[in-house]
Design a protein around this motif. Structure first.
Motif, PDB file in Angstrom:
ATOM      1  N   LEU A 150       7.443  -5.275   4.989  1.00  0.00           N
ATOM      2  CA  LEU A 150       6.367  -4.558   5.663  1.00  0.00           C
ATOM      3  C   LEU A 150       6.897  -3.316   6.373  1.00  0.00           C
ATOM      4  O   LEU A 150       8.049  -3.295   6.830  1.00  0.00           O
ATOM      5  CB  LEU A 150       5.673  -5.468   6.684  1.00  0.00           C
ATOM      6  CG  LEU A 150       5.016  -6.735   6.122  1.00  0.00           C
ATOM      7  CD1 LEU A 150       4.530  -7.627   7.257  1.00  0.00           C
ATOM      8  CD2 LEU A 150       3.866  -6.385   5.181  1.00  0.00           C
ATOM      9  N   LEU A 179      -0.667  -4.556   9.016  1.00  0.00           N
ATOM     10  CA  LEU A 179       0.462  -5.126   8.287  1.00  0.00           C
ATOM     11  C   LEU A 179       0.372  -4.601   6.856  1.00  0.00           C
ATOM     12  O   LEU A 179      -0.526  -4.984   6.101  1.00  0.00           O
ATOM     13  CB  LEU A 179       0.415  -6.655   8.317  1.00  0.00           C
ATOM     14  CG  LEU A 179       0.487  -7.305   9.701  1.00  0.00           C
ATOM     15  CD1 LEU A 179       0.247  -8.807   9.605  1.00  0.00           C
ATOM     16  CD2 LEU A 179       1.823  -7.018  10.384  1.00  0.00           C
ATOM     17  N   ARG A 180       1.295  -3.714   6.482  1.00  0.00           N
ATOM     18  CA  ARG A 180       1.223  -3.022   5.200  1.00  0.00           C
ATOM     19  C   ARG A 180       2.568  -3.117   4.478  1.00  0.00           C
ATOM     20  O   ARG A 180       3.626  -2.989   5.099  1.00  0.00           O
ATOM     21  CB  ARG A 180       0.868  -1.546   5.430  1.00  0.00           C
ATOM     22  CG  ARG A 180       0.531  -0.763   4.167  1.00  0.00           C
ATOM     23  CD  ARG A 180       0.522   0.735   4.450  1.00  0.00           C
ATOM     24  NE  ARG A 180      -0.145   1.081   5.692  1.00  0.00           N
ATOM     25  CZ  ARG A 180      -1.479   1.265   5.807  1.00  0.00           C
ATOM     26  NH1 ARG A 180      -2.248   1.126   4.744  1.00  0.00           N
ATOM     27  NH2 ARG A 180      -1.999   1.587   6.979  1.00  0.00           N
ATOM     28  N   HIS A 181       2.539  -3.338   3.169  1.00  0.00           N
ATOM     29  CA  HIS A 181       3.785  -3.434   2.406  1.00  0.00           C
ATOM     30  C   HIS A 181       4.440  -2.061   2.285  1.00  0.00           C
ATOM     31  O   HIS A 181       3.775  -1.031   2.317  1.00  0.00           O
ATOM     32  CB  HIS A 181       3.531  -4.034   1.030  1.00  0.00           C
ATOM     33  CG  HIS A 181       2.679  -3.210   0.123  1.00  0.00           C
ATOM     34  ND1 HIS A 181       1.307  -3.125   0.260  1.00  0.00           N
ATOM     35  CD2 HIS A 181       3.005  -2.418  -0.935  1.00  0.00           C
ATOM     36  CE1 HIS A 181       0.817  -2.332  -0.683  1.00  0.00           C
ATOM     37  NE2 HIS A 181       1.832  -1.884  -1.419  1.00  0.00           N
ATOM     38  N   VAL A 234       3.826 -12.568   5.278  1.00  0.00           N
ATOM     39  CA  VAL A 234       2.714 -11.745   5.756  1.00  0.00           C
ATOM     40  C   VAL A 234       1.698 -12.611   6.492  1.00  0.00           C
ATOM     41  O   VAL A 234       1.208 -12.252   7.573  1.00  0.00           O
ATOM     42  CB  VAL A 234       2.041 -10.992   4.590  1.00  0.00           C
ATOM     43  CG1 VAL A 234       0.740 -10.339   5.049  1.00  0.00           C
ATOM     44  CG2 VAL A 234       2.980  -9.928   4.037  1.00  0.00           C
ATOM     45  N   ALA A 272       0.640 -12.410  10.449  1.00  0.00           N
ATOM     46  CA  ALA A 272      -0.760 -12.355  10.871  1.00  0.00           C
ATOM     47  C   ALA A 272      -1.017 -13.389  11.967  1.00  0.00           C
ATOM     48  O   ALA A 272      -1.713 -13.113  12.956  1.00  0.00           O
ATOM     49  CB  ALA A 272      -1.680 -12.605   9.678  1.00  0.00           C
ATOM     50  N   THR A 323      -4.347  -6.818  11.426  1.00  0.00           N
ATOM     51  CA  THR A 323      -4.936  -7.291  10.182  1.00  0.00           C
ATOM     52  C   THR A 323      -4.041  -6.856   9.022  1.00  0.00           C
ATOM     53  O   THR A 323      -3.198  -5.963   9.174  1.00  0.00           O
ATOM     54  CB  THR A 323      -6.343  -6.720   9.963  1.00  0.00           C
ATOM     55  OG1 THR A 323      -6.271  -5.284   9.952  1.00  0.00           O
ATOM     56  CG2 THR A 323      -7.296  -7.180  11.061  1.00  0.00           C
ATOM     57  N   VAL A 324      -4.232  -7.482   7.872  1.00  0.00           N
ATOM     58  CA  VAL A 324      -3.458  -7.131   6.683  1.00  0.00           C
ATOM     59  C   VAL A 324      -4.175  -5.999   5.959  1.00  0.00           C
ATOM     60  O   VAL A 324      -5.393  -6.052   5.739  1.00  0.00           O
ATOM     61  CB  VAL A 324      -3.306  -8.338   5.744  1.00  0.00           C
ATOM     62  CG1 VAL A 324      -2.479  -7.972   4.518  1.00  0.00           C
ATOM     63  CG2 VAL A 324      -2.660  -9.508   6.487  1.00  0.00           C
ATOM     64  N   THR A 350      -2.480  -4.271   0.605  1.00  0.00           N
ATOM     65  CA  THR A 350      -1.467  -5.321   0.598  1.00  0.00           C
ATOM     66  C   THR A 350      -2.083  -6.647   0.171  1.00  0.00           C
ATOM     67  O   THR A 350      -1.487  -7.403  -0.602  1.00  0.00           O
ATOM     68  CB  THR A 350      -0.820  -5.447   1.993  1.00  0.00           C
ATOM     69  OG1 THR A 350      -0.222  -4.197   2.349  1.00  0.00           O
ATOM     70  CG2 THR A 350       0.245  -6.532   2.007  1.00  0.00           C
ATOM     71  N   LEU A 351      -3.282  -6.936   0.653  1.00  0.00           N
ATOM     72  CA  LEU A 351      -3.984  -8.142   0.216  1.00  0.00           C
ATOM     73  C   LEU A 351      -4.220  -8.116  -1.291  1.00  0.00           C
ATOM     74  O   LEU A 351      -4.062  -9.130  -1.980  1.00  0.00           O
ATOM     75  CB  LEU A 351      -5.327  -8.268   0.940  1.00  0.00           C
ATOM     76  CG  LEU A 351      -5.351  -9.040   2.260  1.00  0.00           C
ATOM     77  CD1 LEU A 351      -6.747  -9.022   2.843  1.00  0.00           C
ATOM     78  CD2 LEU A 351      -4.878 -10.473   2.065  1.00  0.00           C
ATOM     79  N   VAL A 356      -5.330 -15.827   5.842  1.00  0.00           N
ATOM     80  CA  VAL A 356      -4.742 -14.810   4.961  1.00  0.00           C
ATOM     81  C   VAL A 356      -4.417 -15.411   3.593  1.00  0.00           C
ATOM     82  O   VAL A 356      -4.678 -14.788   2.553  1.00  0.00           O
ATOM     83  CB  VAL A 356      -3.474 -14.207   5.601  1.00  0.00           C
ATOM     84  CG1 VAL A 356      -2.700 -13.373   4.587  1.00  0.00           C
ATOM     85  CG2 VAL A 356      -3.846 -13.347   6.801  1.00  0.00           C
ATOM     86  N   CYS A 415      -6.151 -14.119  -0.061  1.00  0.00           N
ATOM     87  CA  CYS A 415      -5.417 -13.591  -1.215  1.00  0.00           C
ATOM     88  C   CYS A 415      -5.358 -14.585  -2.370  1.00  0.00           C
ATOM     89  O   CYS A 415      -4.744 -14.296  -3.413  1.00  0.00           O
ATOM     90  CB  CYS A 415      -4.009 -13.152  -0.817  1.00  0.00           C
ATOM     91  SG  CYS A 415      -2.863 -14.514  -0.498  1.00  0.00           S
TER      92      CYS A 415
END
Length: 415
Positions: free
Chosen positions: A93, A121-123, A138, A142, A151-152, A156-157, A196, A200
């Motif tokens: 991340l 939260l980002r890749h 991830v 969270a 939040t994701v 990324t999700l 999460v 996903c």
């Protein structure tokens, strides 16, 4: 030697979170030069060393190349020519891909600080998809930061969803799943971990027993939220309010697994779900290698949570037998944890979140009354073998019945 503070220590320092441990990155060195400087090597897969004085971890800058499915399918390249930015690029991340120099200068090539400020939260890069453990990580982050509004990121999700569809999540092994689950249960908002995973699509792969609860209805009179899966997450949320113990939180989450086995023609009733869920729970615990003390509490809560809710109505004999089975008369009793999980179940319903739960005090007091019985009386009668246990049970049941009558009388007088 060029060293940089990296990863969680930088992230948590910027968030004003307590930094529990520090990881260091070393650029421009080799394994031989680290050994010559007195560092001690640890691990087999990565070039990581312990500092000779403070024993903190120092890792050589490295890159990785995917060679096979799963989280072990990587070829690691560590050499003096690997740059700081190249090492940070391989991280999961953006908020974990920052570095800091000894004088506090932040090195942030992937805008992790901006994502921290925006609570995202980002890749870092598409390479994220090469390691299925990152799905769990991830979700765990969270759970750690949800109370701060994190939040994701949708992209990324979406990447995580593609990983699940591609079968990457199928390669997750029990040890890694349990390790991440245990950490998530210790976080401030553990429910975010499972939400999460559900968002996903990984929940049906990693925790299929829990995923099977979603879409299963319950009687609206007792469960205004109706959906059993939603209820399970609400119970976990309440358990996190009542206890910091991960075993209490897990037992609360899994208590209704048996409802997924109810034939749809019998919905929304779930007669006997307490017993039906025990084999399902046993298989889950075996698959994930759940420690015995977790498994024991989970089974107790699953089997007896309905009894606990009906404690004020139970006959003294029935309540005594339940307390005996729960080990409530032993010095190392876990009755308190059992009651917390059951209270979480009662409160984990829409509109019931702040309702009192008098059953807990009632059961605690009944257990104290039974424990206070002088069991030596039974021994003085010359009894032997099983007769001793039967006599002790009668004495305890009588003490529970006496307490029940006093409780009922006090209830009448205070009405």
């Amino acid at each position: 030697m060029k060293t940089y503070l990296v990863g969680g220590a930088v992230r948590d320092r910027l968030l004003d979170f307590p930094v529990k441990e520090r990881d260091w990155l070393v650029v421009g060195e080799t394994a031989d030069s680290m050994l010559a400087a007195g560092f001690r090597p640890v691990g087999k897969d990565f070039p990581v060393f312990l500092h000779p004085i403070d024993h903190e971890e120092y890792a050589l800058a490295r890159t990785e190349r995917k060679t096979a499915p799963g989280y072990k399918g990587f070829a690691v390249h560590a050499s003096p020519d690997v740059t700081l930015e190249e090492d940070l690029l391989r991280r999961d991340l953006t908020v974990n891909a920052m570095a800091m120099t000894d004088d506090g200068e932040l090195i942030d090539p992937f805008h992790g600080r901006r994502d921290l400020e925006n609570r995202i939260l980002r890749h870092v890069s598409p390479a994220f998809s090469e390691d299925p453990v990152r799905i769990l990580r991830v979700a765990r982050f969270a759970a750690r930061y949800a109370h701060l509004g994190f939040t994701v990121a949708e992209e990324t999700l979406e990447l995580m969803r593609k990983m699940v569809v591609a079968g990457e999540a199928d390669f997750l092994v029990a040890e890694r799943v349990w390790a991440e689950l245990h950490k998530a249960l210790l976080e401030r908002t553990p429910v975010a971990f499972f939400q999460v995973l559900k968002d996903c699509g990984a929940l049906r792969v990693v925790f299929p027993e829990l995923d099977a609860l979603f879409g299963v209805p319950q009687p609206e009179k007792y469960h205004p939220e109706i959906d059993t899966g939603v209820h399970a997450l609400m119970v976990l949320e309440q358990a996190a309010r009542l206890s910091e113990k991960p075993e209490v939180r897990l037992a609360a989450l899994l208590h209704d697994l048996g409802k997924a086995l109810t034939p749809s023609q019998h919905w929304p009733s779930h007669h006997g779900h307490e017993q039906k869920g025990l084999p399902v729970l046993a298989k889950l615990c075996q698959r994930l290698r759940v420690p015995n003390h977790f498994k024991s509490l989970c089974a107790q809560v699953m089997q007896y949570h309905t009894h606990c809710h009906r404690a004020l109505e139970l006959r003294a004999d029935t309540l005594t037998d339940m307390l005996q089975t729960l080990g409530a008369f032993k010095p190392d009793s876990h009755l308190a944890e059992f009651l917390q999980a059951c209270e979480a179940d009662a409160r984990g319903r829409t509109g019931f979140e702040d309702r009192p739960y008098p059953q807990a005090d009632y059961i605690r007091s009944a257990a104290l009354a039974a424990t206070a019985v002088d069991t030596s009386v039974a021994l003085l009668k010359g009894l032997q073998g099983e007769q001793i246990g039967i006599a002790i049970r009668k004495l305890r049941a009588q003490a529970v019945n006496d307490y029940k009558q006093r409780y009922q009388q006090l209830t009448i007088e205070s009405a």
